[in-house]
Motif scaffolding. Structure first.
Motif, PDB file in Angstrom:
ATOM      1  N   ILE A   1       0.947  -1.209   0.056  1.00  0.00           N
ATOM      2  CA  ILE A   1      -0.131   0.112   0.020  1.00  0.00           C
ATOM      3  C   ILE A   1       1.009   1.406   0.063  1.00  0.00           C
ATOM      4  O   ILE A   1       1.720   1.420   0.884  1.00  0.00           O
ATOM      5  CB  ILE A   1      -1.134   0.193   1.253  1.00  0.00           C
ATOM      6  CG1 ILE A   1      -1.758  -1.263   1.250  1.00  0.00           C
ATOM      7  CG2 ILE A   1      -1.965   1.208   1.403  1.00  0.00           C
ATOM      8  CD1 ILE A   1      -2.426  -1.571   2.732  1.00  0.00           C
ATOM      9  N   GLU A   2       0.804   1.977  -1.139  1.00  0.00           N
ATOM     10  CA  GLU A   2       1.663   3.254  -1.155  1.00  0.00           C
ATOM     11  C   GLU A   2       1.462   3.974   0.017  1.00  0.00           C
ATOM     12  O   GLU A   2       0.306   4.396   0.366  1.00  0.00           O
ATOM     13  CB  GLU A   2       1.143   3.950  -2.569  1.00  0.00           C
ATOM     14  CG  GLU A   2       2.354   5.082  -2.866  1.00  0.00           C
ATOM     15  CD  GLU A   2       2.121   5.793  -4.096  1.00  0.00           C
ATOM     16  OE1 GLU A   2       2.290   6.914  -4.276  1.00  0.00           O
ATOM     17  OE2 GLU A   2       1.339   4.971  -5.002  1.00  0.00           O
ATOM     18  N   GLY A   3       2.502   4.346   0.702  1.00  0.00           N
ATOM     19  CA  GLY A   3       2.703   5.361   1.858  1.00  0.00           C
ATOM     20  C   GLY A   3       2.458   4.615   3.168  1.00  0.00           C
ATOM     21  O   GLY A   3       2.502   5.530   3.999  1.00  0.00           O
ATOM     22  N   PHE A   4       2.383   3.224   3.176  1.00  0.00           N
ATOM     23  CA  PHE A   4       2.200   2.590   4.326  1.00  0.00           C
ATOM     24  C   PHE A   4       3.257   1.493   4.341  1.00  0.00           C
ATOM     25  O   PHE A   4       3.784   0.929   3.283  1.00  0.00           O
ATOM     26  CB  PHE A   4       0.794   1.915   4.364  1.00  0.00           C
ATOM     27  CG  PHE A   4      -0.422   3.054   4.628  1.00  0.00           C
ATOM     28  CD1 PHE A   4      -0.790   3.286   5.755  1.00  0.00           C
ATOM     29  CD2 PHE A   4      -0.757   3.832   3.605  1.00  0.00           C
ATOM     30  CE1 PHE A   4      -1.912   4.085   6.306  1.00  0.00           C
ATOM     31  CE2 PHE A   4      -1.766   4.316   3.772  1.00  0.00           C
ATOM     32  CZ  PHE A   4      -2.274   4.673   5.276  1.00  0.00           C
ATOM     33  N   LYS A   5       3.651   1.238   5.306  1.00  0.00           N
ATOM     34  CA  LYS A   5       4.432   0.203   5.623  1.00  0.00           C
ATOM     35  C   LYS A   5       3.848  -1.173   6.413  1.00  0.00           C
ATOM     36  O   LYS A   5       3.013  -0.868   7.309  1.00  0.00           O
ATOM     37  CB  LYS A   5       5.833   0.390   6.458  1.00  0.00           C
ATOM     38  CG  LYS A   5       6.855  -0.937   6.495  1.00  0.00           C
ATOM     39  CD  LYS A   5       8.105  -0.146   7.180  1.00  0.00           C
ATOM     40  CE  LYS A   5       8.919  -1.374   7.588  1.00  0.00           C
ATOM     41  NZ  LYS A   5       9.596  -1.994   6.256  1.00  0.00           N
TER      42      LYS A   5
ATOM     43  N   LEU B   1      -8.842 -10.438  13.564  1.00  0.00           N
ATOM     44  CA  LEU B   1      -7.224 -10.718  13.741  1.00  0.00           C
ATOM     45  C   LEU B   1      -6.353  -9.322  13.890  1.00  0.00           C
ATOM     46  O   LEU B   1      -5.175  -9.259  14.065  1.00  0.00           O
ATOM     47  CB  LEU B   1      -6.598 -11.375  12.283  1.00  0.00           C
ATOM     48  CG  LEU B   1      -7.173 -12.612  11.816  1.00  0.00           C
ATOM     49  CD1 LEU B   1      -6.710 -13.025  10.480  1.00  0.00           C
ATOM     50  CD2 LEU B   1      -6.943 -13.634  12.974  1.00  0.00           C
ATOM     51  N   ASN B   2      -7.210  -8.492  14.319  1.00  0.00           N
ATOM     52  CA  ASN B   2      -6.606  -6.951  14.861  1.00  0.00           C
ATOM     53  C   ASN B   2      -5.879  -6.506  13.332  1.00  0.00           C
ATOM     54  O   ASN B   2      -4.913  -5.793  13.616  1.00  0.00           O
ATOM     55  CB  ASN B   2      -5.855  -7.028  16.023  1.00  0.00           C
ATOM     56  CG  ASN B   2      -6.831  -7.526  17.065  1.00  0.00           C
ATOM     57  OD1 ASN B   2      -7.713  -6.866  17.396  1.00  0.00           O
ATOM     58  ND2 ASN B   2      -6.117  -8.180  17.877  1.00  0.00           N
ATOM     59  N   ALA B   3      -6.519  -6.761  12.231  1.00  0.00           N
ATOM     60  CA  ALA B   3      -5.849  -6.122  11.125  1.00  0.00           C
ATOM     61  C   ALA B   3      -6.396  -4.825  10.732  1.00  0.00           C
ATOM     62  O   ALA B   3      -7.583  -4.477  11.135  1.00  0.00           O
ATOM     63  CB  ALA B   3      -5.928  -7.194   9.954  1.00  0.00           C
ATOM     64  N   ASN B   4      -5.587  -4.194   9.961  1.00  0.00           N
ATOM     65  CA  ASN B   4      -6.272  -2.820   9.530  1.00  0.00           C
ATOM     66  C   ASN B   4      -6.127  -2.650   8.000  1.00  0.00           C
ATOM     67  O   ASN B   4      -6.481  -1.572   7.462  1.00  0.00           O
ATOM     68  CB  ASN B   4      -5.556  -1.417  10.374  1.00  0.00           C
ATOM     69  CG  ASN B   4      -4.177  -1.172   9.946  1.00  0.00           C
ATOM     70  OD1 ASN B   4      -3.548  -1.967   9.444  1.00  0.00           O
ATOM     71  ND2 ASN B   4      -3.693  -0.410  10.542  1.00  0.00           N
TER      72      ASN B   4
ATOM     73  N   ALA C   1       1.224   0.839   9.030  1.00  0.00           N
ATOM     74  CA  ALA C   1       1.307   2.045   9.561  1.00  0.00           C
ATOM     75  C   ALA C   1       1.979   2.770   8.705  1.00  0.00           C
ATOM     76  O   ALA C   1       2.691   2.554   7.622  1.00  0.00           O
ATOM     77  CB  ALA C   1       2.212   2.082  10.861  1.00  0.00           C
ATOM     78  N   GLU C   2       1.817   4.408   8.798  1.00  0.00           N
ATOM     79  CA  GLU C   2       2.449   5.148   7.764  1.00  0.00           C
ATOM     80  C   GLU C   2       3.812   5.342   8.036  1.00  0.00           C
ATOM     81  O   GLU C   2       4.545   5.346   9.167  1.00  0.00           O
ATOM     82  CB  GLU C   2       1.508   6.580   7.941  1.00  0.00           C
ATOM     83  CG  GLU C   2       0.061   6.547   7.089  1.00  0.00           C
ATOM     84  CD  GLU C   2      -0.457   7.935   7.100  1.00  0.00           C
ATOM     85  OE1 GLU C   2       0.246   8.733   6.284  1.00  0.00           O
ATOM     86  OE2 GLU C   2      -1.503   7.983   7.645  1.00  0.00           O
TER      87      GLU C   2
END
Length: 99
Positions: free
Chosen positions: A9-13, A66-69, A98-99
């Motif tokens: 996802i661009e901008g996220f790790k 699963l506590n995923a975002n 996260a960003e």
């Protein structure tokens, strides 16, 4: 929740991989066939759109457990049964980003 067919996802790790999640849904009734092919195809399309939305909702609910975002690498499979019921299966990898 971020949903994507890509593996990033661009901008996220991606901080954590939570596991593979699936969402499955199926029509509850056969679309009315009638005598008009145009109406028949419209009914099939509307049925698939509704079932697809339900499958994505199920996918998101399973990812949240699963506590995923986010869910990456989503694959979509649509099948029509001989009785004109639509079944949609959506599968991807639940992750925490996260960003």
């Amino acid at each position: 929740m971020i949903l994507t067919t890509t593996n990033s996802i661009e901008g996220f790790k991606i901080k954590e991989y939570k596991g593979i999640v699936t969402g499955v849904a199926m029509t509850e009734k056969t679309p009315s066939i009638g005598f008009s092919m145009t109406k028949y195809y419209k009914a099939i399309k509307e049925s698939i759109d509704l079932v697809k939305e339900n499958a994505f909702q199920n996918l998101q609910e399973n990812a949240k457990k699963l506590n995923a975002n986010a869910v990456v690498g989503i694959k979509l499979d649509i099948e029509m049964t001989s009785a004109n019921y639509a079944m949609v299966s959506v599968t991807g990898t639940a992750v925490f980003v996260a960003e």
